[in-house]
Write a protein that holds these residues in place. Sequence first.
Motif, mmCIF file in Angstrom:
data_model
loop_
_atom_site.group_PDB
_atom_site.id
_atom_site.type_symbol
_atom_site.label_atom_id
_atom_site.label_comp_id
_atom_site.label_asym_id
_atom_site.label_seq_id
_atom_site.Cartn_x
_atom_site.Cartn_y
_atom_site.Cartn_z
ATOM 1 N N VAL A 34 3.823 3.245 19.341
ATOM 2 C CA VAL A 34 3.159 4.106 18.365
ATOM 3 C C VAL A 34 2.627 3.226 17.239
ATOM 4 N N CYS A 35 1.558 3.704 16.578
ATOM 5 C CA CYS A 35 0.888 2.926 15.526
ATOM 6 C C CYS A 35 0.840 3.722 14.233
ATOM 7 N N LEU A 36 1.284 3.103 13.149
ATOM 8 C CA LEU A 36 1.257 3.724 11.836
ATOM 9 C C LEU A 36 0.503 2.826 10.863
ATOM 10 N N ILE A 37 -0.269 3.441 9.964
ATOM 11 C CA ILE A 37 -0.961 2.667 8.938
ATOM 12 C C ILE A 37 0.067 2.079 7.983
ATOM 13 N N ALA A 38 0.044 0.765 7.811
ATOM 14 C CA ALA A 38 0.960 0.112 6.881
ATOM 15 C C ALA A 38 0.469 0.286 5.449
ATOM 16 N N HIS A 39 1.418 0.459 4.535
ATOM 17 C CA HIS A 39 1.150 0.569 3.086
ATOM 18 C C HIS A 39 -0.238 1.166 2.769
ATOM 19 N N PRO A 40 -0.446 2.433 3.154
ATOM 20 C CA PRO A 40 -1.790 3.022 2.991
ATOM 21 C C PRO A 40 -2.259 3.148 1.550
ATOM 22 N N GLY A 41 -1.347 3.082 0.588
ATOM 23 C CA GLY A 41 -1.750 3.208 -0.810
ATOM 24 C C GLY A 41 -1.644 1.931 -1.605
ATOM 25 N N ARG A 42 -1.458 0.807 -0.939
ATOM 26 C CA ARG A 42 -1.214 -0.455 -1.637
ATOM 27 C C ARG A 42 -2.440 -0.992 -2.353
ATOM 28 N N GLY A 43 -3.600 -0.929 -1.709
ATOM 29 C CA GLY A 43 -4.778 -1.584 -2.288
ATOM 30 C C GLY A 43 -4.653 -3.092 -2.152
ATOM 31 N N GLU A 44 -4.984 -3.827 -3.213
ATOM 32 C CA GLU A 44 -4.881 -5.296 -3.233
ATOM 33 C C GLU A 44 -5.636 -5.935 -2.072
ATOM 34 N N GLY A 45 -6.860 -5.493 -1.850
ATOM 35 C CA GLY A 45 -7.664 -6.040 -0.764
ATOM 36 C C GLY A 45 -7.605 -5.233 0.513
ATOM 37 N N TYR A 46 -6.663 -4.298 0.608
ATOM 38 C CA TYR A 46 -6.561 -3.401 1.758
ATOM 39 C C TYR A 46 -7.151 -2.040 1.393
ATOM 40 N N THR A 47 -7.588 -1.322 2.411
ATOM 41 C CA THR A 47 -8.089 0.023 2.179
ATOM 42 C C THR A 47 -7.000 0.872 1.535
ATOM 43 N N LEU A 106 1.980 7.253 9.207
ATOM 44 C CA LEU A 106 1.777 6.519 7.961
ATOM 45 C C LEU A 106 3.097 5.916 7.494
ATOM 46 N N GLU A 107 3.005 4.750 6.883
ATOM 47 C CA GLU A 107 4.156 4.179 6.186
ATOM 48 C C GLU A 107 4.201 4.837 4.802
ATOM 49 N N VAL A 108 4.899 5.946 4.727
ATOM 50 C CA VAL A 108 4.928 6.757 3.503
ATOM 51 C C VAL A 108 5.721 6.075 2.399
ATOM 52 N N TYR A 109 6.893 5.562 2.765
ATOM 53 C CA TYR A 109 7.830 5.018 1.775
ATOM 54 C C TYR A 109 7.656 3.503 1.714
ATOM 55 N N TYR A 110 7.139 3.026 0.572
ATOM 56 C CA TYR A 110 6.757 1.620 0.399
ATOM 57 C C TYR A 110 6.883 1.290 -1.087
ATOM 58 N N PRO A 111 7.402 0.126 -1.445
ATOM 59 C CA PRO A 111 7.704 -0.158 -2.856
ATOM 60 C C PRO A 111 6.530 -0.012 -3.818
ATOM 61 N N ALA A 112 5.303 -0.335 -3.375
ATOM 62 C CA ALA A 112 4.156 -0.285 -4.272
ATOM 63 C C ALA A 112 3.548 1.109 -4.392
ATOM 64 N N HIS A 113 3.985 2.045 -3.578
ATOM 65 C CA HIS A 113 3.463 3.408 -3.674
ATOM 66 C C HIS A 113 4.045 4.119 -4.888
ATOM 67 N N THR A 114 3.209 4.834 -5.597
ATOM 68 C CA THR A 114 3.679 5.637 -6.719
ATOM 69 C C THR A 114 4.368 6.895 -6.186
ATOM 70 N N GLU A 119 3.563 9.827 -6.802
ATOM 71 C CA GLU A 119 2.488 10.757 -6.445
ATOM 72 C C GLU A 119 1.913 10.414 -5.073
ATOM 73 N N GLN A 120 1.750 9.128 -4.788
ATOM 74 C CA GLN A 120 1.250 8.723 -3.471
ATOM 75 C C GLN A 120 2.246 9.089 -2.377
ATOM 76 N N ILE A 121 3.524 8.836 -2.618
ATOM 77 C CA ILE A 121 4.540 9.171 -1.623
ATOM 78 C C ILE A 121 4.508 10.661 -1.312
ATOM 79 N N ALA A 122 4.419 11.476 -2.358
ATOM 80 C CA ALA A 122 4.387 12.934 -2.151
ATOM 81 C C ALA A 122 3.142 13.335 -1.368
ATOM 82 N N MET A 123 1.999 12.720 -1.686
ATOM 83 C CA MET A 123 0.755 13.055 -1.010
ATOM 84 C C MET A 123 0.807 12.661 0.464
ATOM 85 N N TYR A 124 1.269 11.434 0.749
ATOM 86 C CA TYR A 124 1.333 10.976 2.140
ATOM 87 C C TYR A 124 2.362 11.777 2.933
ATOM 88 N N ARG A 125 3.473 12.105 2.307
ATOM 89 C CA ARG A 125 4.502 12.904 2.983
ATOM 90 C C ARG A 125 3.952 14.276 3.358
#
Length: 286
Positions: free
Chosen positions: A195-208, A227-235, A237-243
Amino acid sequence: MEASTRHLVLAPDAAIDLQLHTTFSDGTWTPEQLIDSLVREQFGLVAITDHDRVDTAAVLQQLAAEKQLPLLAAVEMSTSWSGELTDVLCYGFDPEKNELGELAQAIAHRQRENTRQVCENLGKLGISFPNVHELDALLAQPSAQQPHALVALLKRLGYGTGEPSAGTLITEAGFSWATNDLATVVDAAHRSGAVCLIAHPGRGEGYTCYDGQLLDELRRQVPIDGLEVYYPAHTPEQIAMYREYAKTHGLLTSSGSDSHGPEKMPIKYRAELSQSLLERLGIQIS
């Protein structure tokens, strides 16, 4: 080798971390150091997701099995979508027989050629490498480590310590990350039983940086699994949105620290946060 996750049952609050890196890619943990640390901290399940290193999955499985640490077969693949970087986490492939290996090898080859070209271009700018063995050692590094190693080498030689920076120097000399097409990677993963999940979808820093609209557009083109919902750089608000997005669209969710070394330790995420993913991979939460 029988997977260490076969027949695995985890408590809802069992500690898991599904994005970790070692010296097999751009981490500073050796595999042995990381596994020993995870065992000491009593993790119930982990995934070592070295960038584009499908070839090391079997070795990692063996090392983890020796310490009785359940380890998912996993990799973080470097991809691009709509001209932008998008890393994807692939879980659950057979380390010995899969269709991701050739794509990972292509990344390694193209990154090595890019590094070689950058060094040639730096030479044209008057930046030379007096010791040819240093260049050979650089090219022998894992692809994800090469730009970092090149920056460090330039600084040791006295270049890029001020302005322009060493990072700017290699960028102007033509550095770019080698990637595969996202849809191609997802197709190969699916054909490999992963299975494939988008890594750190809300990170930015050169990534989408994905919002709901962009995720809708992506999913119309590529059958991503989650999606990788739970990630240290996600706010929060982002975690809630992705979840909520994952819940609405029936997508899998993962949790990862992106630890690369002891300076950024693994995080004890609760297994229940990634229950949909783990159950898809045959791991029971009870």
